[in-house]
Every structure is written in C-alpha cells, then in structure tokens.
Scaffold this active site. Structure first.
Site, PDB file in Angstrom:
ATOM      1  N   PHE A   1       0.832  -1.198   0.000  1.00 48.91           N
ATOM      2  CA  PHE A   1       0.000   0.000   0.000  1.00 48.91           C
ATOM      3  C   PHE A   1       0.871   1.255   0.000  1.00 48.91           C
ATOM      4  CE2 PHE A   1      -2.532   3.346   1.968  1.00 48.91           C
ATOM      5  CZ  PHE A   1      -3.675   3.295   1.184  1.00 48.91           C
ATOM      6  N   ALA A   2       1.929   1.239   0.766  1.00 45.95           N
ATOM      7  CA  ALA A   2       2.839   2.378   0.769  1.00 45.95           C
ATOM      8  C   ALA A   2       3.476   2.566  -0.604  1.00 45.95           C
ATOM      9  CB  ALA A   2       3.911   2.192   1.830  1.00 45.95           C
TER      10      ALA A   2
ATOM     11  N   LYS B   1      -4.866   3.378   9.282  1.00 42.11           N
ATOM     12  CA  LYS B   1      -6.025   2.952  10.041  1.00 42.11           C
ATOM     13  C   LYS B   1      -6.094   1.434  10.122  1.00 42.11           C
ATOM     14  CE  LYS B   1      -7.692   4.756   6.448  1.00 42.11           C
ATOM     15  NZ  LYS B   1      -6.646   4.219   5.535  1.00 42.11           N
TER      16      LYS B   1
ATOM     17  N   HIS C   1       0.760  -0.509  15.190  1.00 45.07           N
ATOM     18  CA  HIS C   1       0.524   0.923  14.980  1.00 45.07           C
ATOM     19  C   HIS C   1       0.782   1.767  16.218  1.00 45.07           C
ATOM     20  CE1 HIS C   1      -2.198   0.294  11.194  1.00 45.07           C
ATOM     21  NE2 HIS C   1      -0.940  -0.033  11.007  1.00 45.07           N
TER      22      HIS C   1
ATOM     23  N   TYR D   1      13.967   0.409  11.270  1.00 40.30           N
ATOM     24  CA  TYR D   1      13.004   1.441  11.648  1.00 40.30           C
ATOM     25  C   TYR D   1      13.660   2.459  12.579  1.00 40.30           C
ATOM     26  CZ  TYR D   1       9.538  -1.965   9.952  1.00 40.30           C
ATOM     27  OH  TYR D   1       8.816  -2.852   9.203  1.00 40.30           O
TER      28      TYR D   1
ATOM     29  N   ARG E   1      -4.796  -9.254   6.958  1.00 40.99           N
ATOM     30  CA  ARG E   1      -6.207  -8.994   7.231  1.00 40.99           C
ATOM     31  C   ARG E   1      -6.939 -10.256   7.682  1.00 40.99           C
ATOM     32  NH1 ARG E   1      -4.304  -6.190   3.102  1.00 40.99           N
ATOM     33  NH2 ARG E   1      -4.781  -3.963   2.878  1.00 40.99           N
TER      34      ARG E   1
ATOM     35  N   LEU F   1       2.492  -0.093   8.874  1.00 39.53           N
ATOM     36  CA  LEU F   1       2.777  -1.429   9.398  1.00 39.53           C
ATOM     37  C   LEU F   1       1.490  -2.193   9.704  1.00 39.53           C
ATOM     38  CD1 LEU F   1       5.641  -0.371  11.853  1.00 39.53           C
ATOM     39  CD2 LEU F   1       5.881  -1.448   9.606  1.00 39.53           C
TER      40      LEU F   1
ATOM     41  N   SER G   1      13.397  -0.432   5.537  1.00 37.91           N
ATOM     42  CA  SER G   1      13.097  -1.828   5.235  1.00 37.91           C
ATOM     43  C   SER G   1      14.389  -2.628   5.310  1.00 37.91           C
ATOM     44  CB  SER G   1      12.484  -1.979   3.845  1.00 37.91           C
ATOM     45  OG  SER G   1      12.337  -3.346   3.488  1.00 37.91           O
TER      46      SER G   1
END
Length: 329
Positions: free
Chosen positions: A14-15, A97, A79, A58, A165, A74, A36
C-alpha cells in the site's frame, strides 16, 4: 514554503502503490527515506522517488535528523507502538487505520501528541476528499430534510490465509480493515455517535470476515438509524446512502477508494426524482491528505481527522465486537 521531509516506516504494498507516490507528488512534501530490511523493496520506491534513501532499520529512520514526518503503514497490531516511538523521536506521524486495536490505547497517543506538540493523526484519507466534504455540507444545510437513516456497505474478496487482514495475531478482521470506513464516514458526515448497537458476525479461523451492524445514532441533527455491512468474502462493492425526509444522498462506486475502485461521485436526489451528480475524476485523496498534513505541520492548520475522531470510530468497532452474535450462512 517549507518542504516537509517524509520517511516511510516499512515497504508495504500500500505504501508503494498509494501513499509513497502521493507523498512524492504532494506540494510541499518530499519522500526522503524508506525503512526496510530489503534493499530490493526500497528500490521499488526509488523508481519514482530517486532521492529516497534506504534506512535499514526502523530505528535508523526515526533517528535521522533529516526527516520531519513519518508515515506508518505497518500491520495493525504495531501501529500504537511505532506511533509512540515516532513521537518520542521528535517526528510528526501519520499512521494507517486503524491506528489502534482498542479505543483506550489511543489515550496514550493523545497524551504523547499533546506532550510533544507534534502532529499525530490516523490516515483516514476520505475526509479530505471533496465528495465527503460535500456530503457533510448538504446534510448540515438540510438538502435532504431531516436525516432518518444511513446505510453503508463495503465488501471485497480476499481469502489468502497469509494476508495480515485474515490473521488474528496481526489485528485482522473486516471491521478493523474496512469498518473504519463505514463507521467513520457516517460519524464524519453527521457528527453523530451510537447510543444503541447490535451486531452479527461470521468468523473463519478466529478472524471476523463478515459483520452486520445496526445502531441508533445521536448527534447535532437528532437521531437516525444506521446499518453497516462489511465483508472480506464477497465481490467488490462500496455504497453509502443518507436518507432524509425530502431527499437522499448517495455515494456509490468510489466513496472509500476514490478513483481506484471506481469514479468518485456523489448524487443528491430530491423531489420528483430530480438528481444532481458531482464527479471528481482527478482528485487523489492520498495526495490531498499529505498536503493537509503538511499545512498542519507548517502552519498549525487543524487536521480534518484528529486522534479523538479516530478514538470515536474505534470505540464503535469495540462495541460491535463486544455485542457480536456469531452466525453461519
């Protein structure tokens, strides 16, 4: 205008496909680093942002004095931890989110934000899109009379058991992934909060993959009923309707993934079936979100979606999980 220099904490898809290009394209923003362990993944970002350097950890990115703001894409369960670490490192932070898995966890983020004086927010991009600003304007102006009911549906098909997910240990579930849209959109557009709520869910391997939530909402415009359906096991659909006594507002096609899932447009239906349609084919809601964040950093302009707003949506998600009745179909 001072350029906000951004780092991305993790090379997620997504990034790479959405937020990285949005940061690169945004006025007053520059993507300067990606953290990364994989140089190959960072190279994919460097294909469109050649100046972006590779931070191997990070921690290295957070300690870089050349970075003003950090974007955190992440997995959900990380988060809160990395938002706090970014604030402690003196960075403004925009986190995907849901920014937390439980509403009380956001209190620590609010305290850290207030203590640091930095900008910290959840990346709830739809509130920056003109179609949602228009929906809120029309509702407040009484264009559909008295609001009586809101219906929101968001579905997509994803049965990959390895995807975060679909994994309980990474904070998976349809409500956490897309319920933030169906719940948050209604709250943003109407200013209302739930006063009654019930929910039914279907689970697979410990993860909720379908949820139907019914609520009574109370806000400055009075009370209305609300219904939401989210699932990760059905064909793609995004639709939200606001039904009033004299009209209806409908967002279908791209209310959440504007101009990615489908064209961003909003319809206003009034008497005698008259319909006004506004379309927004060129708006990139990720880019306008980055630009809005930059104004908050540089000028102190209030950000449209605060941590307190995020806590309200997460509280509604928490309530839906507490009230969940398991069903099978």
């Amino acid at each position: 205008m001072k350029t906000v220099k951004w780092g991305i904490l993790g090379a997620s898809n997504f990034a790479l496909n959405r937020m990285g290009p949005a940061i690169h394209a945004a006025h007053g923003a520059e993507l300067v680093a990606v953290a990364s362990s994989s140089a190959e993944k960072v190279a994919e970002f460097q294909a469109f942002a050649p100046a972006a350097r590779h931070a191997k950890t990070y921690e290295a990115l957070l300690s870089d004095p050349g970075i003003d703001a950090v974007y955190v894409p992440l997995p959900n369960h990380l988060h809160v931890e990395w938002t706090l670490k970014a604030l402690e490192a003196g960075k403004h932070v925009l986190t995907e989110k849901p920014i937390a898995l439980h509403a009380p966890e956001i209190d620590a983020l609010i305290a850290a934000r207030d203590r640091s004086g930095l900008v910290a927010a959840e990346a709830y991009m739809i509130v920056h899109h003109p179609q949602w600003q228009r929906a809120r304007e029309w509702i407040a102006a009484g264009e559909i009379g008295t609001l009586r009911h809101v219906d929101a549906q968001f579905s997509f098909y994803l049965d990959d058991s390895g995807n975060i997910r679909n994994r309980p240990e990474t904070g998976g579930g349809s409500l956490r992934d897309i319920g933030v849209y169906t719940f948050g959109a209604a709250r943003f557009a109407t200013g209302a909060e739930p006063v009654e709520l019930s929910s039914r869910v279907i689970r697979e391997k410990g993860v909720e993959i379908w949820a139907q939530v019914a609520a009574t909402m109370q806000g400055p415009l009075g009370r209305y009923t609300y219904n939401s359906m989210t699932t990760m096991r059905a064909y793609n659909r995004q639709v939200v309707t606001f039904q009033g006594t004299t009209g209806m507002i409908r967002l279908e096609g791209g209310p959440f993934n504007a101009n990615v899932h489908d064209m961003a447009e909003i319809e206003l239906h009034k008497g005698m079936n008259r319909t006004l349609i506004e379309r927004f084919p060129t708006v990139n809601q990720y880019q306008v979100q980055v630009e809005a964040f930059g104004r908050s950093v540089r000028e102190g302009v209030p950000f449209a979606w605060t941590l307190e707003n995020a806590k309200g949506t997460q509280a509604m998600i928490d309530w839906a999980y507490r009230e969940a009745v398991d069903v099978t179909i």
